[in-house]
Design an enzyme around this catalytic site. Structure first.
Site, PDB file in Angstrom:
ATOM      1  N   LYS A  17       0.836  -1.216   0.000  1.00  0.00           N
ATOM      2  CA  LYS A  17       0.000   0.000   0.000  1.00  0.00           C
ATOM      3  C   LYS A  17       0.861   1.253   0.000  1.00  0.00           C
ATOM      4  O   LYS A  17       0.541   2.225  -0.677  1.00  0.00           O
ATOM      5  CB  LYS A  17      -0.847   0.030   1.288  1.00  0.00           C
ATOM      6  CG  LYS A  17      -2.232  -0.514   1.111  1.00  0.00           C
ATOM      7  CD  LYS A  17      -3.112  -0.142   2.281  1.00  0.00           C
ATOM      8  CE  LYS A  17      -2.496  -0.371   3.609  1.00  0.00           C
ATOM      9  NZ  LYS A  17      -2.879  -1.479   4.403  1.00  0.00           N
ATOM     10  N   GLU A 141      -2.841   6.857   4.019  1.00  0.00           N
ATOM     11  CA  GLU A 141      -2.781   5.398   3.936  1.00  0.00           C
ATOM     12  C   GLU A 141      -3.258   4.838   5.275  1.00  0.00           C
ATOM     13  O   GLU A 141      -2.751   5.231   6.330  1.00  0.00           O
ATOM     14  CB  GLU A 141      -1.331   4.980   3.658  1.00  0.00           C
ATOM     15  CG  GLU A 141      -1.139   3.491   3.582  1.00  0.00           C
ATOM     16  CD  GLU A 141       0.343   3.071   3.594  1.00  0.00           C
ATOM     17  OE1 GLU A 141       1.233   3.910   3.367  1.00  0.00           O
ATOM     18  OE2 GLU A 141       0.588   1.881   3.867  1.00  0.00           O
ATOM     19  N   CYS A 382      26.032   4.959  12.999  1.00  0.00           N
ATOM     20  CA  CYS A 382      25.569   4.986  14.385  1.00  0.00           C
ATOM     21  C   CYS A 382      26.296   3.922  15.217  1.00  0.00           C
ATOM     22  O   CYS A 382      27.469   4.101  15.504  1.00  0.00           O
ATOM     23  CB  CYS A 382      24.051   4.859  14.439  1.00  0.00           C
ATOM     24  SG  CYS A 382      23.369   5.666  15.899  1.00  0.00           S
ATOM     25  N   LEU A 383      25.672   2.800  15.542  1.00  0.00           N
ATOM     26  CA  LEU A 383      26.398   1.777  16.294  1.00  0.00           C
ATOM     27  C   LEU A 383      27.631   1.335  15.494  1.00  0.00           C
ATOM     28  O   LEU A 383      28.670   1.005  16.075  1.00  0.00           O
ATOM     29  CB  LEU A 383      25.491   0.567  16.580  1.00  0.00           C
ATOM     30  CG  LEU A 383      26.131  -0.486  17.467  1.00  0.00           C
ATOM     31  CD1 LEU A 383      26.238  -0.005  18.902  1.00  0.00           C
ATOM     32  CD2 LEU A 383      25.352  -1.802  17.423  1.00  0.00           C
ATOM     33  N   HIS A 508      22.257   9.147  10.998  1.00  0.00           N
ATOM     34  CA  HIS A 508      21.714   8.172  10.036  1.00  0.00           C
ATOM     35  C   HIS A 508      21.552   8.806   8.659  1.00  0.00           C
ATOM     36  O   HIS A 508      20.471   9.286   8.322  1.00  0.00           O
ATOM     37  CB  HIS A 508      20.357   7.656  10.522  1.00  0.00           C
ATOM     38  CG  HIS A 508      20.458   6.769  11.707  1.00  0.00           C
ATOM     39  ND1 HIS A 508      20.510   5.394  11.609  1.00  0.00           N
ATOM     40  CD2 HIS A 508      20.552   7.054  13.026  1.00  0.00           C
ATOM     41  CE1 HIS A 508      20.623   4.877  12.817  1.00  0.00           C
ATOM     42  NE2 HIS A 508      20.650   5.863  13.698  1.00  0.00           N
ATOM     43  N   GLU A 510      21.245   7.480   5.880  1.00  0.00           N
ATOM     44  CA  GLU A 510      20.328   6.732   5.008  1.00  0.00           C
ATOM     45  C   GLU A 510      18.921   7.312   5.028  1.00  0.00           C
ATOM     46  O   GLU A 510      18.127   7.051   4.129  1.00  0.00           O
ATOM     47  CB  GLU A 510      20.317   5.244   5.404  1.00  0.00           C
ATOM     48  CG  GLU A 510      19.604   4.885   6.705  1.00  0.00           C
ATOM     49  CD  GLU A 510      20.451   5.045   7.974  1.00  0.00           C
ATOM     50  OE1 GLU A 510      21.461   5.776   7.925  1.00  0.00           O
ATOM     51  OE2 GLU A 510      20.092   4.453   9.002  1.00  0.00           O
TER      52      GLU A 510
HETATM   53  N1  GLN Z   1      22.788   1.845  20.553  1.00  0.00           N
HETATM   54  C1  GLN Z   1      23.535   2.992  20.120  1.00  0.00           C
HETATM   55  C2  GLN Z   1      23.088   4.255  20.852  1.00  0.00           C
HETATM   56  O1  GLN Z   1      21.962   4.321  21.324  1.00  0.00           O
HETATM   57  C3  GLN Z   1      23.435   3.161  18.620  1.00  0.00           C
HETATM   58  C4  GLN Z   1      22.061   3.462  18.147  1.00  0.00           C
HETATM   59  C5  GLN Z   1      21.875   3.256  16.666  1.00  0.00           C
HETATM   60  O2  GLN Z   1      22.656   2.566  16.013  1.00  0.00           O
HETATM   61  N2  GLN Z   1      20.799   3.791  16.128  1.00  0.00           N
HETATM   62  O3  GLN Z   1      23.817   5.204  20.907  1.00  0.00           O
END
Ligand code: GLN
Length: 549
Positions: A17, A141, A382-383, A508, A510
């Site tokens: 959808k 939606e 991030c991580l 992030h 992305e």
């Molecule tokens: N766990 C890590 C933090 O909270 C990374 C978070 C993530 O990758 N979005 O900082």
């Protein structure tokens, strides 16, 4: 005032959808209309932020820091616009608002009920974006499948709006499945008939039926669906399985989905939709000139939706480079010192994914070490960035006990530590560092070359950060903080001086890649992977030639 298109789903979930809604929105936008899309989800969670990725796929984050359904990612990628908290509403949020109002005494002694109080709140939110004056058309939606108990109040709200608004201000598009029965060698319309009947029993009659199907729908079948579902023949739209989601707008254009909607909305269609850029992207996507293999190191790889935006960003960046990006999923828990070469030696680039908690982190650290030592293009998100920091601390700075306090609260070397403002946080929902923050980039860094700027803004979702007490030691040894938040000094980007392409970002990237604006780190990462692949092939060829001599 805006007009409203509602998209419901029948027969089964996962019919796409979100993609149909985004494709319709794209066509309308390409005709010069101002369009936005919102998603109403029938679950009780206030937002998907507290849900496990296995449960709900990726949690998408908007500029204003809302944790939302991943369909909002599709909306942004297709439309090249920003969405916000207002674009994703759940049953939980509706009830929370109504209950808070009840506690304030706003209902003046009335009994608070699903109809009218819950439905009124749903309607208020359905109309909200249309009343800002920013849009000509708002597409809503409705999550879930018609017939579910939990989606009833939403369908009832649509029924009331259809009745309250002028006839030419609403359209209901119903997406269903026409299954192909192999044994009978036939497409079957009965499930569609039943789902339209169910929707009608709830008081909403669809104007358009979009039929997901593996095989073409014959004119006879169209007539049958139109007759039994009580819509015009032209309002039965075939939605064949496509090789890529980015082709769906063109399929829908061929089926005239946009024109039929505009007719019902009494809007005069302009000339053809302006899709030159979109088609250019599709051409590049379909006819790549080279190929790279990227390893995606994560712990949720069993469920592809968990890394949706990353995978889509690779598609955008690949097309930009006219390069096919093959993504190989590598489970971080499966990587050990003994098998790392075997697992990663065929790759042209390595992306270490975001994540939470202890599971799989040692595998991620081993993978980072491999990329750092072998000159393999590396991109940590991030991580993934935090793991790159830990790896560098342990193996270059010699801090054997280095860790993040997320995984080891008692670590002697907390190179990644909880952000100060997080230390008093107890509630889990909506309390991370969320949404867009500015970042200042160092001159002459890889990051500056990538972005072509020293001042950027990206979106975040985390609680831990680089511990600045260690920064001097890191920079002396060759890992530089090339991007920082200008207000707090929080490290946003790390990179290595003596490596062809090694970058880790706390944010992030992305989440901001779209068809029209592929995210620059992804674009440059693929470019670096191509260079790496070329070099490897050259080395292989000269070795072969050597053998022949
Ligand atoms: N766990 C890590 C933090 O909270 C990374 C978070 C993530 O990758 N979005 O900082």
């Amino acid at each position: 005032m805006a007009k409203y298109i509602f998209v419901t789903g029948g027969v089964t979930s996962s019919l796409g959808k979100g993609i149909i809604a985004a494709s319709l929105a794209k066509l309308l936008q390409a005709r010069g209309l101002k369009v936005t899309i919102q998603k109403f989800d029938p679950y009780i969670n206030i937002d998907p932020g507290t849900m496990n990725p296995y449960e709900h796929g990726e949690c998408y984050v908007t500029e204003d820091g809302a944790e939302t359904d991943l369909d909002l990612g599709h909306y942004e990628r297709f439309l090249n616009i920003y969405t916000s908290q207002s674009n994703n509403v759940t049953t939980g949020r509706i009830y929370q608002t109504v209950i808070n109002k009840e506690r304030e005494g706003a209902y003046l002694g009335k009994t608070v009920q699903v109809v009218p109080h819950i439905t009124d709140e749903i309607k208020r939110r359905m109309l909200h974006l249309g009343q800002t004056g920013e849009y000509d058309i708002v597409i809503t939606e409705i999550g879930g499948t018609v017939g579910d108990i939990e989606s009833l109040p939403f369908v009832e709200a649509v029924r009331q709006l259809q009745w309250e608004l002028p006839e030419e201000d609403t359209v209901v598009v119903h997406l269903t499945l026409i299954p192909y029965l192999k044994a009978a060698k036939e497409l079957k319309t009965k499930p569609t008939q039943h789902s339209v009947k169910m929707l009608s029993q709830e008081g909403v009659h669809p104007d358009i039926i979009v039929c997901r199907t593996e095989r073409q729908i014959t004119p006879d079948l169209r007539r049958k669906i139109a007759l039994f579902c009580n819509v015009k023949m032209e309002a039965v739209i075939e939605a064949m399985d496509a090789s890529t989601i980015y082709e769906v707008p063109l399929l829908m254009m061929r089926e005239k989905l946009d024109i039929i909607c505009l007719k019902k909305l009494d809007i005069q269609p302009t000339n053809e939709p302006e899709l030159t850029k979109w088609k250019g992207f599709l051409d590049k996507l379909k006819y790549p000139k080279s190929k790279v293999t990227i390893g995606l190191i994560g712990k949720y790889i069993e469920l592809q939706d968990a890394y949706k935006s990353i995978l889509e960003s690779f598609i955008h960046a690949g097309a930009m480079n006219e390069c096919q990006v093959q993504v190989i999923n590598v489970h971080s828990e499966s990587i050990t010192d003994d098998n790392v070469t075997e697992k990663l030696s065929g790759l042209d680039g390595l992306l270490v994914a975001p994540g939470f908690g202890l599971r799989g982190v040692e595998g991620k650290i081993i993978a980072v070490k491999y990329a750092r030592e072998k000159g393999l293009p590396f991109f940590g998100i991030c991580l993934g960035m935090q793991m790159a920091v830990i790896e560098f601390a342990r193996n270059v700075l010699g801090l054997k006990n280095a860790h993040s306090t997320e995984m080891d609260p008692e670590t002697k070397e907390p190179v990644i530590d909880l952000m100060e403002e997080q230390k008093t946080v107890t509630n889990k929902g909506g309390t991370m560092r969320l949404g867009a923050y500015p970042c200042t980039i160092k001159e002459n860094s890889l990051a500056q070359a990538i972005y072509g700027s020293t001042s950027i803004s990206e979106r975040h979702r985390h609680r831990w950060e680089f511990n600045n007490k260690y920064l001097e030691a890191f920079e002396k040894a060759g890992m530089m903080a090339s991007g920082k938040n200008p207000a707090t000094d929080l490290v946003e980007i790390v990179e290595l001086n003596n490596h062809p392409f090694f970058i880790g970002v706390q944010y992030h990237p992305e989440l901001k890649s779209t068809v029209e604006n592929p995210q620059p780190i992804f674009v440059h990462f693929i470019k670096a992977a191509r260079t790496f692949a070329d070099k490897r092939n050259e080395a292989k060829n000269s070795m072969l030639q050597g053998e022949m001599i």
